[in-house]
Write a protein that holds these residues in place. Sequence first.
Motif, mmCIF file in Angstrom:
data_model
loop_
_atom_site.group_PDB
_atom_site.id
_atom_site.type_symbol
_atom_site.label_atom_id
_atom_site.label_comp_id
_atom_site.label_asym_id
_atom_site.label_seq_id
_atom_site.Cartn_x
_atom_site.Cartn_y
_atom_site.Cartn_z
ATOM 1 N N MET A 12 0.853 -1.187 0.000
ATOM 2 C CA MET A 12 0.000 0.000 0.000
ATOM 3 C C MET A 12 0.890 1.239 0.000
ATOM 4 O O MET A 12 1.843 1.307 0.763
ATOM 5 C CB MET A 12 -0.885 0.022 1.248
ATOM 6 N N LEU A 14 2.113 4.907 0.935
ATOM 7 C CA LEU A 14 1.913 5.767 2.088
ATOM 8 C C LEU A 14 1.149 7.009 1.669
ATOM 9 O O LEU A 14 1.364 7.545 0.602
ATOM 10 C CB LEU A 14 3.261 6.195 2.678
ATOM 11 N N HIS A 15 0.253 7.426 2.507
ATOM 12 C CA HIS A 15 -0.454 8.684 2.286
ATOM 13 C C HIS A 15 0.603 9.787 2.323
ATOM 14 O O HIS A 15 1.520 9.748 3.131
ATOM 15 C CB HIS A 15 -1.481 8.868 3.400
ATOM 16 N N LEU A 18 1.840 11.045 5.570
ATOM 17 C CA LEU A 18 2.305 10.060 6.531
ATOM 18 C C LEU A 18 3.742 9.629 6.274
ATOM 19 O O LEU A 18 4.109 8.500 6.506
ATOM 20 C CB LEU A 18 1.374 8.840 6.524
ATOM 21 N N GLU A 19 4.547 10.526 5.808
ATOM 22 C CA GLU A 19 5.961 10.223 5.618
ATOM 23 C C GLU A 19 6.612 10.082 6.991
ATOM 24 O O GLU A 19 6.303 10.849 7.904
ATOM 25 C CB GLU A 19 6.647 11.329 4.818
ATOM 26 N N ALA A 38 4.186 5.101 10.552
ATOM 27 C CA ALA A 38 3.734 5.473 9.211
ATOM 28 C C ALA A 38 3.160 4.261 8.480
ATOM 29 O O ALA A 38 2.130 4.379 7.802
ATOM 30 C CB ALA A 38 4.892 6.084 8.415
ATOM 31 N N LEU A 39 3.800 3.110 8.622
ATOM 32 C CA LEU A 39 3.283 1.899 7.976
ATOM 33 C C LEU A 39 1.956 1.479 8.594
ATOM 34 O O LEU A 39 1.031 1.074 7.877
ATOM 35 C CB LEU A 39 4.307 0.766 8.070
ATOM 36 N N SER A 42 -0.746 3.622 7.355
ATOM 37 C CA SER A 42 -1.089 3.372 5.957
ATOM 38 C C SER A 42 -1.979 2.147 5.802
ATOM 39 O O SER A 42 -2.435 1.845 4.706
ATOM 40 C CB SER A 42 0.175 3.216 5.110
ATOM 41 N N ARG A 84 -3.222 10.445 11.856
ATOM 42 C CA ARG A 84 -4.203 10.758 10.806
ATOM 43 C C ARG A 84 -4.926 12.067 11.056
ATOM 44 O O ARG A 84 -5.369 12.721 10.124
ATOM 45 C CB ARG A 84 -5.197 9.611 10.659
#
Length: 86
Positions: A12, A14-15, A18-19, A38-39, A42, A84
């Motif tokens: 998936m 990453l947004h 969301l780094e 971050a993972l 995601s 988020r």
Amino acid sequence: VGRAHARDVPPMPLHPTLEPAKVKELLNISPRQAELVALLASGLTLKQAGERLNMELTTTRWHLRMVFAKTGTHSQAEVVGLVRAS
């Protein structure tokens, strides 16, 4: 026709917000902990995130517990919610 397994699912993305570097700054956690969070944010499970980071599940859990301690959270969902919401 074979059955699909979790490992067969493409990773998936990453947004953009969301780094890991942004997560690190936001939560004031270590770079490795930020990669994990971050993972998780995601959509990966704890086990999948650990595999992606080449960590044993016990090590992955330890990092998550350290994130709880640093952020005052008590669950994976709380940590993901913090990230988020930002």
